[in-house]
Write a protein that holds these residues in place. Structure first.
Motif, PDB file in Angstrom:
ATOM      1  N   GLY A 117       0.781  -1.238   0.000  1.00 16.41           N
ATOM      2  CA  GLY A 117       0.000   0.000   0.000  1.00 16.41           C
ATOM      3  C   GLY A 117       0.808   1.280   0.000  1.00 16.41           C
ATOM      4  O   GLY A 117       0.225   2.370   0.034  1.00 16.41           O
ATOM      5  N   VAL A 118       2.128   1.194  -0.039  1.00 16.20           N
ATOM      6  CA  VAL A 118       2.954   2.408  -0.044  1.00 16.20           C
ATOM      7  C   VAL A 118       2.826   3.089  -1.404  1.00 16.20           C
ATOM      8  O   VAL A 118       3.013   2.467  -2.448  1.00 16.20           O
ATOM      9  CB  VAL A 118       4.439   2.078   0.258  1.00 16.20           C
ATOM     10  N   THR A 119       2.491   4.371  -1.385  1.00 11.91           N
ATOM     11  CA  THR A 119       2.391   5.153  -2.616  1.00 11.91           C
ATOM     12  C   THR A 119       3.764   5.709  -2.983  1.00 11.91           C
ATOM     13  O   THR A 119       4.689   5.714  -2.157  1.00 11.91           O
ATOM     14  CB  THR A 119       1.422   6.335  -2.428  1.00 11.91           C
ATOM     15  N   GLY A 120       3.878   6.198  -4.196  1.00  8.25           N
ATOM     16  CA  GLY A 120       5.125   6.835  -4.615  1.00  8.25           C
ATOM     17  C   GLY A 120       5.471   8.022  -3.736  1.00  8.25           C
ATOM     18  O   GLY A 120       6.626   8.231  -3.380  1.00  8.25           O
ATOM     19  N   ALA A 132       6.729   6.699  -0.496  1.00  6.35           N
ATOM     20  CA  ALA A 132       8.047   6.091  -0.696  1.00  6.35           C
ATOM     21  C   ALA A 132       9.136   7.147  -0.814  1.00  6.35           C
ATOM     22  O   ALA A 132      10.275   6.920  -0.403  1.00  6.35           O
ATOM     23  CB  ALA A 132       8.026   5.206  -1.937  1.00  6.35           C
ATOM     24  N   ALA A 133       8.802   8.310  -1.361  1.00  2.64           N
ATOM     25  CA  ALA A 133       9.772   9.387  -1.556  1.00  2.64           C
ATOM     26  C   ALA A 133       9.879  10.325  -0.351  1.00  2.64           C
ATOM     27  O   ALA A 133      10.739  11.209  -0.320  1.00  2.64           O
ATOM     28  CB  ALA A 133       9.400  10.190  -2.807  1.00  2.64           C
ATOM     29  N   THR A 169      14.827   7.477   2.528  1.00  5.15           N
ATOM     30  CA  THR A 169      13.414   7.285   2.249  1.00  5.15           C
ATOM     31  C   THR A 169      13.151   5.790   2.071  1.00  5.15           C
ATOM     32  O   THR A 169      14.084   4.990   1.947  1.00  5.15           O
ATOM     33  CB  THR A 169      13.010   8.014   0.957  1.00  5.15           C
ATOM     34  N   ILE A 170      11.891   5.418   2.032  1.00  5.59           N
ATOM     35  CA  ILE A 170      11.529   4.030   1.734  1.00  5.59           C
ATOM     36  C   ILE A 170      12.063   3.670   0.350  1.00  5.59           C
ATOM     37  O   ILE A 170      12.640   2.594   0.149  1.00  5.59           O
ATOM     38  CB  ILE A 170       9.999   3.834   1.811  1.00  5.59           C
ATOM     39  N   TRP A 171      11.894   4.564  -0.594  1.00  8.27           N
ATOM     40  CA  TRP A 171      12.324   4.318  -1.964  1.00  8.27           C
ATOM     41  C   TRP A 171      13.823   4.041  -2.009  1.00  8.27           C
ATOM     42  O   TRP A 171      14.287   3.090  -2.645  1.00  8.27           O
ATOM     43  CB  TRP A 171      11.985   5.534  -2.805  1.00  8.27           C
ATOM     44  N   GLN A 172      14.597   4.885  -1.353  1.00  8.76           N
ATOM     45  CA  GLN A 172      16.050   4.698  -1.320  1.00  8.76           C
ATOM     46  C   GLN A 172      16.415   3.362  -0.666  1.00  8.76           C
ATOM     47  O   GLN A 172      17.314   2.660  -1.139  1.00  8.76           O
ATOM     48  CB  GLN A 172      16.714   5.848  -0.571  1.00  8.76           C
ATOM     49  N   GLY A 218      11.987   8.775  -7.203  1.00 14.32           N
ATOM     50  CA  GLY A 218      10.891   9.487  -7.841  1.00 14.32           C
ATOM     51  C   GLY A 218      11.210  10.176  -9.148  1.00 14.32           C
ATOM     52  O   GLY A 218      12.163   9.864  -9.827  1.00 14.32           O
ATOM     53  N   GLY A 219      10.377  11.101  -9.473  1.00 12.85           N
ATOM     54  CA  GLY A 219      10.496  11.843 -10.709  1.00 12.85           C
ATOM     55  C   GLY A 219       9.135  12.356 -11.119  1.00 12.85           C
ATOM     56  O   GLY A 219       8.189  12.344 -10.342  1.00 12.85           O
ATOM     57  N   SER A 220       9.034  12.781 -12.356  1.00 12.49           N
ATOM     58  CA  SER A 220       7.782  13.363 -12.814  1.00 12.49           C
ATOM     59  C   SER A 220       6.660  12.322 -12.867  1.00 12.49           C
ATOM     60  O   SER A 220       5.501  12.665 -12.735  1.00 12.49           O
ATOM     61  CB  SER A 220       7.978  14.021 -14.182  1.00 12.49           C
ATOM     62  N   GLN A 221       7.000  11.088 -13.061  1.00  6.54           N
ATOM     63  CA  GLN A 221       6.019  10.004 -13.089  1.00  6.54           C
ATOM     64  C   GLN A 221       6.173   9.164 -11.817  1.00  6.54           C
ATOM     65  O   GLN A 221       6.343   7.955 -11.879  1.00  6.54           O
ATOM     66  CB  GLN A 221       6.216   9.143 -14.337  1.00  6.54           C
ATOM     67  N   GLU A 222       6.113   9.803 -10.673  1.00  8.66           N
ATOM     68  CA  GLU A 222       6.418   9.170  -9.392  1.00  8.66           C
ATOM     69  C   GLU A 222       5.696   7.845  -9.168  1.00  8.66           C
ATOM     70  O   GLU A 222       6.325   6.851  -8.834  1.00  8.66           O
ATOM     71  CB  GLU A 222       6.100  10.149  -8.267  1.00  8.66           C
TER      72      GLU A 222
END
Length: 162
Positions: free
Chosen positions: A32-35, A38-39, A48-51, A87-91
């Motif tokens: 359930g983690v969103t972008g 995550a960022a 971060t979670i993403w990292q 992330g990015g523009s399309q996270e």
């Protein structure tokens, strides 16, 4: 009934990826983690979670390659480099790709671990003085450690289950 070292490693892999018994597995920590979540950077610094997931994927992909007899390629110069990219523009789309890659690596690792023989576990691991079995046993704890970090980050941001 006897339990082999391979059986124990498979159990450990299941518990660190998707089977919630004693610890929160990585798949549950990420569910359930969103972008955006995550960022999100924790207050006071930290990854971060993403990292953290990028870091997990980097090392798990290298172990998977070695277990499959594939050259994992050049290693990064520092451990910090493995936490790069967020992330990015399309996270959301980019995060979905990272999550998909995480699942693929985790499931392939489980499959390869399950296919190992006792003699495979005794073989030397890469360019070290350790056996494949000892390296795997230690490495599976790495995923558990980072799953715990992800739960902590989610608690800080208020996105963890109550």
């Amino acid at each position: 009934m006897s339990v082999s070292a391979v059986d124990l490693l498979v159990l450990q892999k299941d518990n660190t990826w998707e089977l919630e018994e004693w610890i929160v597995p990585l798949s549950t920590a990420l569910a359930g983690v969103t972008g955006e979540q995550a960022a999100w950077a924790p207050p006071g610094g930290g990854n971060t979670i993403w990292q953290t997931v990028n870091h997990i994927n980097y090392y798990n992909a290298r172990i998977l390659s070695r277990l499959k007899g594939i050259d994992p390629g050049a290693a990064v110069e520092t451990n910090e480099e493995t936490f790069a990219g967020v992330g990015g523009s399309q996270e959301e789309a980019a995060w979905a790709v990272v999550q998909s890659e995480t699942k693929r690596i985790q499931l392939e690792l489980r499959e390869v671990i399950a296919s190992l023989s006792e003699s495979d576990l005794e073989a030397p691991y890469a360019n070290s003085n350790e056996s494949v079995g000892r390296q795997l046993a230690r490495w599976l704890l790495h995923d558990a450690y980072h799953a715990g970090q992800i739960v902590l980050i989610r608690r800080q941001q208020g996105s963890w289950r109550s």
